[in-house]
Design an enzyme around this catalytic site. Sequence first.
Site, PDB file in Angstrom:
ATOM      1  N   GLU A 116       0.892  -1.175   0.000  1.00 25.90           N
ATOM      2  CA  GLU A 116       0.000   0.000   0.000  1.00 25.90           C
ATOM      3  C   GLU A 116       0.918   1.209   0.000  1.00 25.90           C
ATOM      4  O   GLU A 116       1.599   1.467   0.989  1.00 25.90           O
ATOM      5  CB  GLU A 116      -0.886   0.037   1.251  1.00 25.90           C
ATOM      6  N   CYS A 146      -2.245   9.214   2.487  1.00 22.72           N
ATOM      7  CA  CYS A 146      -1.953   8.656   1.169  1.00 22.72           C
ATOM      8  C   CYS A 146      -2.988   9.091   0.152  1.00 22.72           C
ATOM      9  O   CYS A 146      -2.686   9.253  -1.020  1.00 22.72           O
ATOM     10  CB  CYS A 146      -1.883   7.139   1.253  1.00 22.72           C
TER      11      CYS A 146
HETATM   12  P1  NAD Z   1       8.289   4.761   4.611  1.00 26.20           P
HETATM   13  O1  NAD Z   1       8.280   4.063   3.297  1.00 26.20           O
HETATM   14  O2  NAD Z   1       9.380   5.707   4.883  1.00 26.20           O
HETATM   15  O3  NAD Z   1       8.298   3.704   5.810  1.00 26.20           O
HETATM   16  C1  NAD Z   1       7.298   2.720   5.961  1.00 26.20           C
HETATM   17  C2  NAD Z   1       7.867   1.542   6.746  1.00 26.20           C
HETATM   18  O4  NAD Z   1       8.865   0.871   5.975  1.00 26.20           O
HETATM   19  C3  NAD Z   1       8.547   1.947   8.039  1.00 26.20           C
HETATM   20  O5  NAD Z   1       8.216   0.994   9.020  1.00 26.20           O
HETATM   21  C4  NAD Z   1      10.023   1.900   7.695  1.00 26.20           C
HETATM   22  O6  NAD Z   1      10.860   1.655   8.796  1.00 26.20           O
HETATM   23  C5  NAD Z   1      10.075   0.757   6.724  1.00 26.20           C
HETATM   24  N1  NAD Z   1      11.205   0.806   5.784  1.00 26.20           N
HETATM   25  C6  NAD Z   1      11.875   1.882   5.333  1.00 26.20           C
HETATM   26  N2  NAD Z   1      12.814   1.512   4.427  1.00 26.20           N
HETATM   27  C7  NAD Z   1      12.735   0.167   4.311  1.00 26.20           C
HETATM   28  C8  NAD Z   1      13.412  -0.803   3.507  1.00 26.20           C
HETATM   29  N3  NAD Z   1      14.375  -0.461   2.644  1.00 26.20           N
HETATM   30  N4  NAD Z   1      13.038  -2.103   3.610  1.00 26.20           N
HETATM   31  C9  NAD Z   1      12.044  -2.467   4.437  1.00 26.20           C
HETATM   32  N5  NAD Z   1      11.363  -1.590   5.234  1.00 26.20           N
HETATM   33  C10 NAD Z   1      11.711  -0.284   5.166  1.00 26.20           C
HETATM   34  O7  NAD Z   1       6.859   5.489   4.715  1.00 26.20           O
HETATM   35  P2  NAD Z   1       6.391   6.591   5.798  1.00 26.20           P
HETATM   36  O8  NAD Z   1       7.105   7.852   5.481  1.00 26.20           O
HETATM   37  O9  NAD Z   1       6.426   6.044   7.163  1.00 26.20           O
HETATM   38  O10 NAD Z   1       4.850   6.757   5.432  1.00 26.20           O
HETATM   39  C11 NAD Z   1       4.356   7.709   4.542  1.00 26.20           C
HETATM   40  C12 NAD Z   1       4.095   7.081   3.199  1.00 26.20           C
HETATM   41  O11 NAD Z   1       3.136   6.031   3.343  1.00 26.20           O
HETATM   42  C13 NAD Z   1       3.495   8.018   2.184  1.00 26.20           C
HETATM   43  O12 NAD Z   1       4.098   7.798   0.936  1.00 26.20           O
HETATM   44  C14 NAD Z   1       2.032   7.622   2.134  1.00 26.20           C
HETATM   45  O13 NAD Z   1       1.372   7.933   0.954  1.00 26.20           O
HETATM   46  C15 NAD Z   1       2.129   6.150   2.355  1.00 26.20           C
HETATM   47  N6  NAD Z   1       0.869   5.604   2.855  1.00 26.20           N
HETATM   48  C16 NAD Z   1       0.130   4.758   2.063  1.00 26.20           C
HETATM   49  C17 NAD Z   1      -1.108   4.284   2.509  1.00 26.20           C
HETATM   50  C18 NAD Z   1      -1.971   3.370   1.687  1.00 26.20           C
HETATM   51  O14 NAD Z   1      -2.879   2.751   2.232  1.00 26.20           O
HETATM   52  N7  NAD Z   1      -1.771   3.252   0.375  1.00 26.20           N
HETATM   53  C19 NAD Z   1      -1.565   4.678   3.752  1.00 26.20           C
HETATM   54  C20 NAD Z   1      -0.784   5.531   4.526  1.00 26.20           C
HETATM   55  C21 NAD Z   1       0.428   5.974   4.077  1.00 26.20           C
END
Ligand code: NAD
Length: 485
Positions: free
Chosen positions: A246, A280
């Site tokens: 997501e 998002c």
């Molecule tokens: P992020 O991608 O920075 O982090 C998300 C998670 O992934 C965290 O737990 C982080 O520690 C982990 N992570 C980071 N790098 C990683 C890697 N290389 N391998 C594995 N795990 C890793 O996202 P964020 O900044 O916490 O959240 C905001 C983003 O989430 C925005 O882009 C938003 O649009 C999206 N979002 C999507 C939805 C949806 O339902 N489609 C809902 C809410 C937020």
Amino acid sequence: TTSTAAAASDRGPFSEASAADIISCEPATGAEIWRGKACDVDDVVTRARRAWPAWAAQPLSTRMELVRRFANEVRKDAEKLATSIARETGKPLWEAHAEVELVINKVEISIRAYAERSSQRRLDSALQGTMAVRHKPHGVLVVLGPYNFPAHLPNAHIVPALIAGNVVIFKPSEKAPASGEMLARCFHRAGISTAVMQFAPGGPAEGQAFVAHDGIDGVLFTGSANTGITINRRLAARPDKMVALEMGGNNAMVVWDTPKLTDAATLIVQSAFASTGQRCTAARRLIVKSSMYDAIMGEVKALADRLIFGAPFDEPAPFMGPVIDNAAADGLTESFLYLLSHGGKAIKHLVRPDESLPFLSPAIIDTTTMKDRPDVELFGPILQVIRVDDFDEAIAETNNTRFGLAASMIGGTPQEYNKFWANARAGIVNWNRGTVNPSHSAPVGGIGLSGNHRPTGYYAADYCAYPVASGEMEQPRAMIGIGLR
Ligand code: NAD
């Protein structure tokens, strides 16, 4: 770099240990609210593997009963959990309460969804006997959470995964571990063991290590497109692992003919600026029919001017809080300046009243004449406006993105909406509603860079279990076919 290196060596013998600490701070004040060690990934996976067979062998009714008890624990702790979410993300308290409600409601939705989408079916045929379709859990699923809804969004994977018979490793966002831990405790108090639903704090390094670990059966991810793509690439040669992504959006909202200017402006402002644009599904691009432009933008600007932005517990309550941290505020400021210096015209400037804190005002910028608008998700309170003359242009502009999460049309005729619905490339397409607040009684997900066709919400049941087809007879029975000598 020299001064950073000097500062690091000044920390003395504890510098190594403290480097592995996860520290979460309140965006509104900068105060530390949580500190802890990152988990040991191997230990966590070993524990999960051991716990899985017994959990999967529980009757479905037991697992359902336990998640219902979890909902009760969240109800009891609602005030504490909402306070933690508000402090840790900076969102206003009223909005944090709404997030807790979503956590509670997810339980009954997931129970209904499992019954409907993953139930047992028998197909009887005279020729083939009985055919049974049943579902099995994958095993050990890792849930990687984002910071913007630190309880609701991980929970949207965890609850359906547990119901289906998986054990869960929950790695919260490193920016919101306190709220994640509080959520985890509610599961544990409900009687779901700390091995069946493991709380595993960590940052990107731990996330990567879980994804690469042989002992996991799938990754349920909510976060940015860049991270999602990295995870997908890492598991490209592992079709045996479930990957549900997501990701973000660059969502469009189209305004066509409507006499309801105030309602339209309210939907636009809520879609663009709720949670300070850190959703998002937030509207990033407002596509406006030229003849509507002055009237609608006048209302939108007037309403955005009235929005209170402030700290989560302020009185009167703010509409929106700060963004998550100073780095995010710096990045958004840079992005706004980029748009301004490449042909954008500010309708409402991005203002940061205190450079040491991540509070940002709502901002609106007309980018109609800008060539090559960057197709990136600006995860904050910046709304771009694009003026168009005809409806086909509005649809083309809606789809002028690699993302495909949410799209919405305000006004227009039913025929125009039908055309918009048929042509808009997104997983959520709305009419006279905003882009935000998707219902978890429906699928929630997107196409393009927004997801990999495994929507969450009601459809989370589909990625938490796989169907097994079984031809079954009480006794062996076979007919001699053709081709025998
Ligand atoms: P992020 O991608 O920075 O982090 C998300 C998670 O992934 C965290 O737990 C982080 O520690 C982990 N992570 C980071 N790098 C990683 C890697 N290389 N391998 C594995 N795990 C890793 O996202 P964020 O900044 O916490 O959240 C905001 C983003 O989430 C925005 O882009 C938003 O649009 C999206 N979002 C999507 C939805 C949806 O339902 N489609 C809902 C809410 C937020």
